[in-house]
Design a protein around this motif. Structure first.
Motif, PDB file in Angstrom:
ATOM      1  N   LEU A  34       0.833  -1.211   0.000  1.00 33.28           N
ATOM      2  CA  LEU A  34       0.000   0.000   0.000  1.00 33.28           C
ATOM      3  C   LEU A  34       0.863   1.254   0.000  1.00 33.28           C
ATOM      4  O   LEU A  34       0.471   2.276  -0.555  1.00 33.28           O
ATOM      5  N   ASN A  38      -0.225   5.242  -5.260  1.00 32.34           N
ATOM      6  CA  ASN A  38      -0.372   6.699  -5.324  1.00 32.34           C
ATOM      7  C   ASN A  38       0.954   7.386  -5.611  1.00 32.34           C
ATOM      8  O   ASN A  38       1.332   8.355  -4.952  1.00 32.34           O
ATOM      9  N   ILE A  43      -1.109   5.366   0.864  1.00 33.58           N
ATOM     10  CA  ILE A  43      -2.484   5.798   1.102  1.00 33.58           C
ATOM     11  C   ILE A  43      -2.697   6.250   2.532  1.00 33.58           C
ATOM     12  O   ILE A  43      -3.769   6.761   2.869  1.00 33.58           O
ATOM     13  N   VAL A  69      -2.086  -4.719  -0.892  1.00 33.10           N
ATOM     14  CA  VAL A  69      -3.385  -4.568  -1.540  1.00 33.10           C
ATOM     15  C   VAL A  69      -4.311  -5.708  -1.141  1.00 33.10           C
ATOM     16  O   VAL A  69      -5.504  -5.508  -0.888  1.00 33.10           O
ATOM     17  N   GLY A  94      -5.635  -0.495 -10.334  1.00 32.77           N
ATOM     18  CA  GLY A  94      -6.353   0.088  -9.218  1.00 32.77           C
ATOM     19  C   GLY A  94      -7.272  -0.930  -8.566  1.00 32.77           C
ATOM     20  O   GLY A  94      -7.411  -2.069  -9.027  1.00 32.77           O
ATOM     21  N   LEU A 120      -6.930   6.283  -2.965  1.00 35.43           N
ATOM     22  CA  LEU A 120      -7.275   5.124  -3.796  1.00 35.43           C
ATOM     23  C   LEU A 120      -8.168   5.512  -4.969  1.00 35.43           C
ATOM     24  O   LEU A 120      -8.620   4.640  -5.726  1.00 35.43           O
TER      25      LEU A 120
END
Length: 476
Positions: A34, A38, A43, A69, A94, A120
């Motif tokens: 994670l 981005n 995130i 994820v 995504g 996200l």
């Protein structure tokens, strides 16, 4: 099946061309961290709310326990919100949330604290189509241009699309067609490299420079035995614990780094904290006051919420850290004390003395933070869900104040949020009362107007009769 897979098993267009389907790579997998999403910014942590199209809602709290994820997808799916399923999207760029509850409303996703849903690309309202509503967090962006768009309009469209690059117009000084578009990634390093597909528009792009990570050999002048360190910025944060190394230039010779204590930045942070703390009290005092000379009441005079905020902050700043041993147990021992008017004061000399004597103790007093690992909670036999409640075995005073501030400002059930909602409810009720009174006044007015009209008609009738009687008297 190759033609079908490539998307070219179709008739050509008028120009004799066949455009295949998007063959992009899958950029994100279940094992993707994670923190790498981005554009390498991650995130973060926080809470986001999902409301399905049938109106059912649930708050999801993402903590540091979700690493990949797959962790996030399983966490969302385990919460059991009717019809909501999280998975990777078909493009592999995504996460997608699907809502099959098939209600009459929309799938709604919003951040309650932090920016997890925003990072996200899932924030917003999504319509139900063929019984399914989808929130697709694809990191791919499409910007549509018209043939008549000027360069400035193209720049404006790119900026408003939030595609991760900045666009500017430059003049290269040539005599013909001197104006060019320049794109610059908003993220440094290799992770900031942007892939641009111009479709049917030939923009004749040229790569002036590619984003590269900073490379440093650590421990030896011989690359064969040294450790290669990389960073997407010109800062190394993971070489020496608690030390940030700024990379200012390249060098073929070994560079010696001398680490010494620098309390200036720490003192500046404490000064900022003291200033912010006092700013809250100044705002409260400005509205929770009474001017005897002008007989003027402050807007929040006597408001229990304002009083509770003041008292809670004063208690927190005078409290002891949780689970921290050592000489320093109160902020006043390291130079942060309450002065006249319940305002915080910072004694630099006392702070420096404490830092010289026990820097680790000062750090623990302010910023200790050790999270107790959460155990899964069994909701029914054989079914467990992750416990998202944060408990700490050690927590510094500054961290306690931060948690207190979060509990007050939480957008769902924070003290100030609830008070604000209460005031808003009162305003709505008063507006409803005003509307009802207006209706009553309108009804009363119509009744009086009708009575007035009836009286006018009665008077006119009597005047007619009087005139008739006067005519009869003339006959005699």
């Amino acid at each position: 099946a190759a033609a079908d897979a490539l998307g070219i098993a179709a008739a050509a267009d008028a120009d004799g061309k066949v455009n295949g389907t998007n063959l992009q790579s899958r950029w994100i997998g279940l094992a993707t961290k994670l923190e790498d999403l981005n554009g390498g910014k991650g995130i973060g942590t926080g809470e986001f709310r999902i409301t399905n199209s049938a109106g059912a809602t649930k708050l999801f709290k993402v903590t540091s326990s979700q690493k990949t994820v797959d962790d996030l997808i399983q966490f969302v799916n385990a919460q059991g919100l009717n019809g909501i399923t999280a998975k990777l999207n078909t493009q592999g760029d995504g996460i997608v949330f699907e809502d099959t509850s098939n209600g009459s409303g929309k799938l709604k996703i919003s951040d309650s604290s932090g920016t997890v849903a925003k990072s996200l690309n899932l924030v917003g309202e999504h319509d139900v189509t063929a019984g399914v509503a989808k929130a697709d967090g694809s990191y791919e962006r499409t910007v549509t241009f018209e043939a008549t768009d000027s360069l400035q309009k193209v720049v404006n469209k790119i900026k408003s699309a939030g595609v991760g690059v900045s666009a500017t117009i430059i003049n290269d000084g040539s005599s013909s067609a001197p104006y060019r578009l320049s794109f610059t990634s908003l993220t440094s390093g290799r992770v900031g490299r942007a892939i641009i597909d111009t479709g049917d528009i030939d923009m004749n792009f040229q790569t002036l420079s590619e984003g590269e990570d900073a490379l440093v050999f650590f421990g030896s002048t011989d690359p064969a035995t040294a450790v290669l360190l990389t960073s997407s910025s010109n800062v190394l944060d993971n070489v020496v614990q608690g030390v940030s190394i700024d990379l200012n230039a390249t060098s073929t010779e070994p560079v010696e780094v001398v680490v010494a204590k620098n309390n200036e930045a720490i003192e500046k942070s404490i000064e900022d904290f003291v200033k912010s703390f006092n700013g809250v009290f100044e705002a409260i005092d400005r509205y929770d006051t009474y001017d005897q000379e002008s007989n003027t009441r402050g807007i929040l005079l006597g408001d229990t919420t304002a009083s509770n905020v003041r008292q809670s902050l004063l208690r927190a700043v005078q409290s002891k850290p949780t689970g921290v041993d050592g000489e320093y147990q109160f902020l006043f021992q390291v130079g942060v004390r309450i002065g006249p008017g319940a305002k915080l004061e910072f004694d630099r000399d006392r702070f420096r003395t404490a830092m010289a004597a026990d820097p680790e103790g000062v750090k623990e007093l302010f910023a200790a933070k050790v999270l107790i690992p959460n155990e899964p909670v069994e909701v029914r036999p054989g079914v467990t869900v992750a416990d998202t409640t944060d408990d700490y075995s050690r927590l510094g005073v500054a961290e306690q104040i931060r948690r207190l501030a979060d509990s007050m400002t939480n957008s769902v059930d924070g003290l100030l949020t609830q008070r604000n909602k209460g005031i808003d409810t009162q305003i709505k009720l008063q507006n409803q009362r005003i509307d009802n009174i207006d209706i009553q006044l309108g009804t009363k007015r119509q009744k009086l107007e009708n009575q007035f009209l009836a009286m006018e008609k009665a008077i006119a009738s009597m005047q007619t009769q009087s005139n008739a009687l006067s005519g009869l008297s003339n006959l005699g």
